[in-house]
Scaffold this active site. Structure first.
Site, PDB file in Angstrom:
ATOM      1  N   SER A 138       0.861  -1.181   0.000  1.00 13.43           N
ATOM      2  CA  SER A 138       0.000   0.000   0.000  1.00 13.43           C
ATOM      3  C   SER A 138       0.895   1.228   0.000  1.00 13.43           C
ATOM      4  O   SER A 138       2.038   1.181   0.492  1.00 13.43           O
ATOM      5  CB  SER A 138      -0.882   0.012   1.255  1.00 13.43           C
ATOM      6  OG  SER A 138      -1.510   1.275   1.435  1.00 13.43           O
ATOM      7  N   TYR A 151      -2.689  -1.666  10.124  1.00 13.70           N
ATOM      8  CA  TYR A 151      -2.743  -1.834   8.670  1.00 13.70           C
ATOM      9  C   TYR A 151      -1.462  -1.301   8.043  1.00 13.70           C
ATOM     10  O   TYR A 151      -0.825  -1.968   7.233  1.00 13.70           O
ATOM     11  CB  TYR A 151      -3.958  -1.116   8.096  1.00 13.70           C
ATOM     12  CG  TYR A 151      -4.025  -1.164   6.584  1.00 13.70           C
ATOM     13  CD1 TYR A 151      -4.598  -2.251   5.943  1.00 13.70           C
ATOM     14  CD2 TYR A 151      -3.502  -0.133   5.800  1.00 13.70           C
ATOM     15  CE1 TYR A 151      -4.658  -2.314   4.557  1.00 13.70           C
ATOM     16  CE2 TYR A 151      -3.552  -0.189   4.415  1.00 13.70           C
ATOM     17  CZ  TYR A 151      -4.125  -1.276   3.803  1.00 13.70           C
ATOM     18  OH  TYR A 151      -4.165  -1.339   2.428  1.00 13.70           O
TER      19      TYR A 151
END
Length: 250
Positions: A138, A151
């Site tokens: 990400s 995350y």
């Protein structure tokens, strides 16, 4: 990575980016197997998209991964691509010790899940023709969104692990790719599908497929919208980008 003539397994492909990639690759004539936890959803997607195959898998469960490996490789002995897509993203308030439960779920799904997939599939893929492993990190691996600390941490770990994986597998035929998405309009987080800060899903998929086609030897798949995160530290904008992420939610 070539765009045709593949047999791909994509765990986490029942919605969002994973399903989008599955359908894009299928449209190019590839054989695509999608994976997910909900049998009824898998059956519906297979009915809606003839030619897709589906295998039940819960990437947070090591035994489920082992069963899925056996099923996928027996049905599709020409499997040559694994895209480790499955992941979750949830906010955490670090003032409250209750964040730990969310952190443990996130780490199990986003970090242990891909590592278990790689452990199961790499020996098989090393004997395949034109094999590819694609991990999914990400932009938040490079500058964190403070409201989702676990995350961010799992995606930073995936990026680092992928770098090591690529070096260690250099003596095999396996190509190691890392997909680095920005915020994309999916249901990963509440409200993200309508966020003005997120890239429309189809635009993201268009750019990803173009990169794969035109840069088949790329190590990282970086759409333009993720550049401000990916290169923030290198270009000196990291403090400003972190401050920006600290002040808004996706």
């Amino acid at each position: 990575m070539k765009t045709t003539g593949n047999t791909l397994f994509i765990p986490g492909a029942t919605s969002g980016i994973g399903l989008g990639l599955a359908l894009r690759f299928q449209a190019l004539g590839n054989t695509v197997i999608i994976g997910g936890r909900r049998t009824e959803l898998l059956e519906r997607l297979v009915a809606e998209h003839p030619g897709l195959d589906a295998v039940e898998i819960d990437t947070s469960d090591a035994a489920s991964i082992a069963r899925a490996f056996d099923t996928v490789t027996s049905r599709h002995p020409d499997l040559n691509v694994l895209i480790a897509m499955a992941g979750i993203m949830q906010p955490e308030d670090l003032h409250d010790p209750g964040f730990l439960a969310t952190a443990e779920r996130t780490i199990t799904t986003n970090l242990l899940g891909p590592l278990r997939l790689l452990a199961a599939f790499i020996p098989f893929l090393s004997r395949a023709k034109d094999p590819v492993v694609m991990t999914v990190s990400s932009g938040l691996a490079f500058v964190p969104l403070p409201s989702t600390p676990s995350y961010n941490a799992t995606k930073a770990a995936i990026h680092s692990f992928t770098e090591s994986l690529r070096v260690q597998l250099a003596d095999t035929p396996i190509q190691v790719l890392e997909l680095v998405p920005p915020a994309v309009r999916t249901d990963l987080m509440p409200g993200q599908a309508e966020s003005p800060h997120a890239v429309p899903l189809e635009d993201f998929l268009d750019e990803v497929m173009s990169i794969i086609e035109t840069q088949p030897d790329a190590d990282e798949i970086l759409v333009k919208a993720v550049g401000f995160l990916r290169f923030a530290e290198a270009n000196g904008s990291y403090p400003q980008v972190l401050a920006n992420l600290s002040g808004r939610a996706l």
